[in-house]
Design an enzyme around this catalytic site. Sequence first.
Site, mmCIF file in Angstrom:
data_model
loop_
_atom_site.group_PDB
_atom_site.id
_atom_site.type_symbol
_atom_site.label_atom_id
_atom_site.label_comp_id
_atom_site.label_asym_id
_atom_site.label_seq_id
_atom_site.Cartn_x
_atom_site.Cartn_y
_atom_site.Cartn_z
ATOM 1 N N ARG A 281 29.005 43.684 40.412
ATOM 2 C CA ARG A 281 30.230 43.085 40.933
ATOM 3 C C ARG A 281 30.966 44.039 41.886
ATOM 4 O O ARG A 281 31.589 43.592 42.844
ATOM 5 C CB ARG A 281 31.107 42.699 39.732
ATOM 6 C CG ARG A 281 32.378 41.940 40.035
ATOM 7 C CD ARG A 281 33.038 41.580 38.703
ATOM 8 N NE ARG A 281 34.428 41.173 38.841
ATOM 9 C CZ ARG A 281 34.840 39.924 38.991
ATOM 10 N NH1 ARG A 281 33.952 38.946 39.035
ATOM 11 N NH2 ARG A 281 36.119 39.648 39.075
ATOM 12 N N PHE B 73 43.794 28.348 40.082
ATOM 13 C CA PHE B 73 42.914 28.662 41.187
ATOM 14 C C PHE B 73 43.651 28.502 42.522
ATOM 15 O O PHE B 73 44.615 27.725 42.608
ATOM 16 C CB PHE B 73 41.706 27.698 41.212
ATOM 17 C CG PHE B 73 40.592 28.050 40.269
ATOM 18 C CD1 PHE B 73 39.424 28.631 40.729
ATOM 19 C CD2 PHE B 73 40.683 27.763 38.924
ATOM 20 C CE1 PHE B 73 38.387 28.935 39.875
ATOM 21 C CE2 PHE B 73 39.664 28.059 38.047
ATOM 22 C CZ PHE B 73 38.498 28.645 38.519
ATOM 23 N N ILE C 230 38.759 36.291 43.773
ATOM 24 C CA ILE C 230 37.562 35.939 43.007
ATOM 25 C C ILE C 230 37.991 35.700 41.568
ATOM 26 O O ILE C 230 38.942 36.295 41.076
ATOM 27 C CB ILE C 230 36.468 37.017 43.078
ATOM 28 C CG1 ILE C 230 36.984 38.369 42.597
ATOM 29 C CG2 ILE C 230 35.912 37.114 44.467
ATOM 30 C CD1 ILE C 230 35.885 39.395 42.466
ATOM 31 N N SER C 231 37.285 34.805 40.928
ATOM 32 C CA SER C 231 37.677 34.367 39.595
ATOM 33 C C SER C 231 37.484 35.463 38.553
ATOM 34 O O SER C 231 36.652 36.365 38.698
ATOM 35 C CB SER C 231 36.864 33.141 39.178
ATOM 36 O OG SER C 231 37.126 32.055 40.029
ATOM 37 N N GLN C 232 38.251 35.345 37.497
ATOM 38 C CA GLN C 232 38.087 36.176 36.309
ATOM 39 C C GLN C 232 36.634 36.083 35.840
ATOM 40 O O GLN C 232 36.053 34.990 35.800
ATOM 41 C CB GLN C 232 39.035 35.653 35.239
ATOM 42 C CG GLN C 232 38.966 36.328 33.902
ATOM 43 C CD GLN C 232 39.861 35.633 32.892
ATOM 44 O OE1 GLN C 232 40.304 34.505 33.116
ATOM 45 N NE2 GLN C 232 40.135 36.283 31.785
#
Length: 229
Positions: free
Chosen positions: A52, A222, A78-80
Amino acid sequence: MLGFGCAEGQDYPALRARLVQEVDAMYAETRSETGLTAMSPAVRAALGKVERHRLVPASQASSAYRNHPLPIGSGQTISQPYIVALSADLLNPRKEDIVLEVGTGSGCQAAVLAEVVKQVYSIELIAGLGQTAAARLAEMGYRNVEVRIGDGYAGWPEKAPFDGIVVTAAAPHVPPALISQLRTGGRMVIPLGGSDEIQYLKLLVKRADGGYDEKRVLPVRFVPLVPGK
């Protein structure tokens, strides 16, 4: 454009292992809502493998394995990691599946999906983000990810039908084009709701009559899914 890279002196394998444990704990905490008591072995392995830190801006590399969203420029995040893993698991992915991702962002969700399915097609509206993600994913060896710059609401009809679709930004309604591009029995994971509304991550399963069954999974937050011009 933001530089992408890694922070000096970080033990990334150890940080990934810790992240996997934290996500495992969140699965256990939310099992009554999601119906999933633990990550699938395939998704767990993917989360522990994806680098990541190579997919986030250099300024965020030291935070790459924290279990929360991160800014990636252009007003996007960017998402959790928990949501990334959960979205993949909700697809009930198989190695032979072909999956569409709407909202490439940094490429983190695409990388996790690429570890567990045959092919990932990913659409990104913001050219700079999509091009950077595509280059990074290629450098990392993900030959089964193809990125296109375009309108996520329109999907990618030339590559349909898809076994699964993951949408990584919140839409006010389910885009009809995405439903039409999902195979019968296919699954879509999508956050629904406006920017000033409560948003919910939902799981849709397409029926043989072209409609879909819907399950509310979790309240989420989001960035909005912006239509192309």
